[in-house]
Design an enzyme around this catalytic site. Sequence first.
Site, PDB file in Angstrom:
ATOM      1  N   HIS A  10     -18.348 -16.975  -4.027  1.00 16.52           N
ATOM      2  CA  HIS A  10     -17.236 -16.038  -4.130  1.00 16.52           C
ATOM      3  C   HIS A  10     -15.992 -16.722  -4.659  1.00 16.52           C
ATOM      4  O   HIS A  10     -15.845 -17.938  -4.543  1.00 16.52           O
ATOM      5  CB  HIS A  10     -16.934 -15.426  -2.761  1.00 16.52           C
ATOM      6  CG  HIS A  10     -16.667 -16.450  -1.706  1.00 16.52           C
ATOM      7  ND1 HIS A  10     -17.661 -16.943  -0.887  1.00 16.52           N
ATOM      8  CD2 HIS A  10     -15.534 -17.084  -1.333  1.00 16.52           C
ATOM      9  CE1 HIS A  10     -17.148 -17.825  -0.056  1.00 16.52           C
ATOM     10  NE2 HIS A  10     -15.863 -17.945  -0.304  1.00 16.52           N
TER      11      HIS A  10
ATOM     12  N   CYS B 295      16.169  12.119   5.643  1.00  7.57           N
ATOM     13  CA  CYS B 295      17.117  11.662   6.645  1.00  7.57           C
ATOM     14  C   CYS B 295      18.510  12.009   6.122  1.00  7.57           C
ATOM     15  O   CYS B 295      18.683  12.289   4.943  1.00  7.57           O
ATOM     16  CB  CYS B 295      16.974  10.158   6.899  1.00  7.57           C
ATOM     17  SG  CYS B 295      17.361   9.140   5.471  1.00  7.57           S
TER      18      CYS B 295
END
Lengths: 88, 636
Positions: free
Chosen positions: B67, B175
């Site tokens: 890998h 908000c």
Amino acid sequence: MVTKKVTVVNEQGVHMRPAGIIAKVVKEHPECEVTLIANGKEAKAKAPMQIMAACMKQGCEVEIVCNGADEQAVVDEIAALFESGFDE
Amino acid sequence: MRITDLLNVESIKLNATPKNKQEAIDELIDLQVKGGKIADREAYKEGILARETVSTTAVGEGIAIPHAKSDAVKAPSLAAITVPNGVDYEAMDGEPSTLLFMIAAPNDGDVHLEVLSRLMTMLMDEDFKNKLLSAKDKNEFLKIIDDTEKAKYPDETKAVVENDGRIRVLAVTACPTGIAHTYMAAEALENAGKKLGITVKAETNGSGGAKNVLTKEEIEACDGIIIAADKTVDMARFDGKRVIRTKVSDGIKIPKELIERIEKGDAPVYHHTGAKAADESTEGESFGRKLYKHLMNGVSNMLPFTVAGGIFIALAFLIDTIAGAPQDSSFGTYTALAAFFKNIGGYAFSFMIPVLAGYIGKSIADRPGFLVGLVGGFLATTGSTFANLAGEVPSGFLGALLAGFAGGYLMLGVEKLCDHMPKSLNGIKPVLIYPLVGLGMIAVLMCAVNPFMGMINVGVSNFLNNMGNTSKIVLGCILGGMMAIDMGGPFNKAAYVFGTAAIASSGYDIMAAVMIGGMVPPIAIALSTTFFKNRWTDEERKNGAVNYIMGLSFITEGAIPYAASDPIRVIPSCMVGAAVAGGLSMAFKCTLMAPHGGIFVFAVVGNWPLYVLSLAIGSLVSMVMLTLLKKKRTDA
């Protein structure tokens, strides 16, 4: 039997190289049975495949369970590996 | 991430016969390249070989998993070969390898470890391994993996099957200031969705208007909508859908729970009832929270007027200072240019209070409430009374609050009463009856209360203006500290609204103390991550620099992630520094006419060199406290 809890500190988690290092250390102590518990999975620490199967990522809590000869020394040695981040 | 998502038929080779490790690696890399996820074959091969020199990737029991994480990889992918006769891959246990999987992973993300874990879990099963080795063709090989994976990870396969690319959960975040929380909540929700395998789309109703707007089709197709907002959002479009309404902070803190509630169907079906915005608020939402939401809706609409007007007026003073105008009543309008800015700024200012009251009213009673609030707010600025309709003493900010709230709720009452009127009149209710009755009521109300509110207002102004230096410094400390307690929450907003209100009654020093208190926390954290790296995690350090910008722009919210991860140490440190800065700013008599802008309005700060000094001292105090309180991290 002794146990110790550690946290995975290295960024990459316990991938193949760290798993191999752990297994190598465990094989040096054939009289002591070592199990790692993480994510609800148990892994025989002499088998790198099982260690990897437990998928220990950075920040993951791992319980090291040692049973047999020199168990305290073995648990400390493996805990030190985790804490050092496997030198990564 | 499923194995079968990463491995396709082109990248499998059965019954391979590599003579040695090198050949096996070459075959696997060729297969990876065929899979199409490798951008640079040579670079990827280099990565694979480098990995092999560290230690072999043959983990034993016939398995090898070469890998590499590499920039040469475009997307995670797998390749596989079976070698029935085995190949010497220098395995840990010395056995030949028969089953080889090669992982290609991009440099970012932790897909790699998950794939590795999953492969190992499955390959530990002897039976699975043997089936793979005896697979007749590539499709069977894939099917064996798929079946086993489905059996071992049942939950996930289900999720993947269900995930047909449809956007399942929608969200709207908003908000009051619309700078930080809105976007943090949207991001948190989308990320939580990704983790759950559920596609989430979040619309942000920020200060720059709505972005990523939900379409009608998306709303129809979705399972439910999460409204994480501290101000009112357009709700009519969600009629008949499952809707959760909650605070914006819940969107940041518990996004996963919210998404899961929608998916479980644990949310009430929303029915839009037209104009009555106040009646349709979140179930169980406390009265105090509703008031806060209405107030914030007013404040966020008022802010642009305050900011632009304040800066214009401040510019006028700056211009006259440069022109060397005499310090008398003509100061600020002495030169023609200054007069221009002063007057225009003043006009913008004069909208401030009516707009505040108007949008509070609109938040409570929707459109009918707007007129009532707006006119009520205007009456507060004129100070009209029955005795003198031209006005005496303005009732200012307090009067406007009363006009907005009282007007809004009165209007709701009027609407309720009108329910009893004949249906034939429905058409003229919103265009004639509501406005007419509302205007009459608010006019009577304001004329009646203006004398009293005016007295209170004058009293408060006098009190603030005549306050001794010591008490002013204390006030500055308190306000500065409040700004840092919750960094954008109710305490912070209370101090902030007080500051903007003070501008309206020309207490410019108060706004200066408030703003400096809000600037200290992010700057202090940025300084600490720069100079005391060992107190913070990697991630915190990386994002530290952004906080310089946040702090200098007066966006206290930048400090939130740091405070959230260690509130007991971070919040007191920030509060103390902010309080020191606020107190100093007061002591130095610094003034500020713009309620926002951070460093970008420093040019118009009165006494700015000392203001900068106050900011520096406050930030240093916080930084030192952070350094003392936070423990050193061992991994740094």
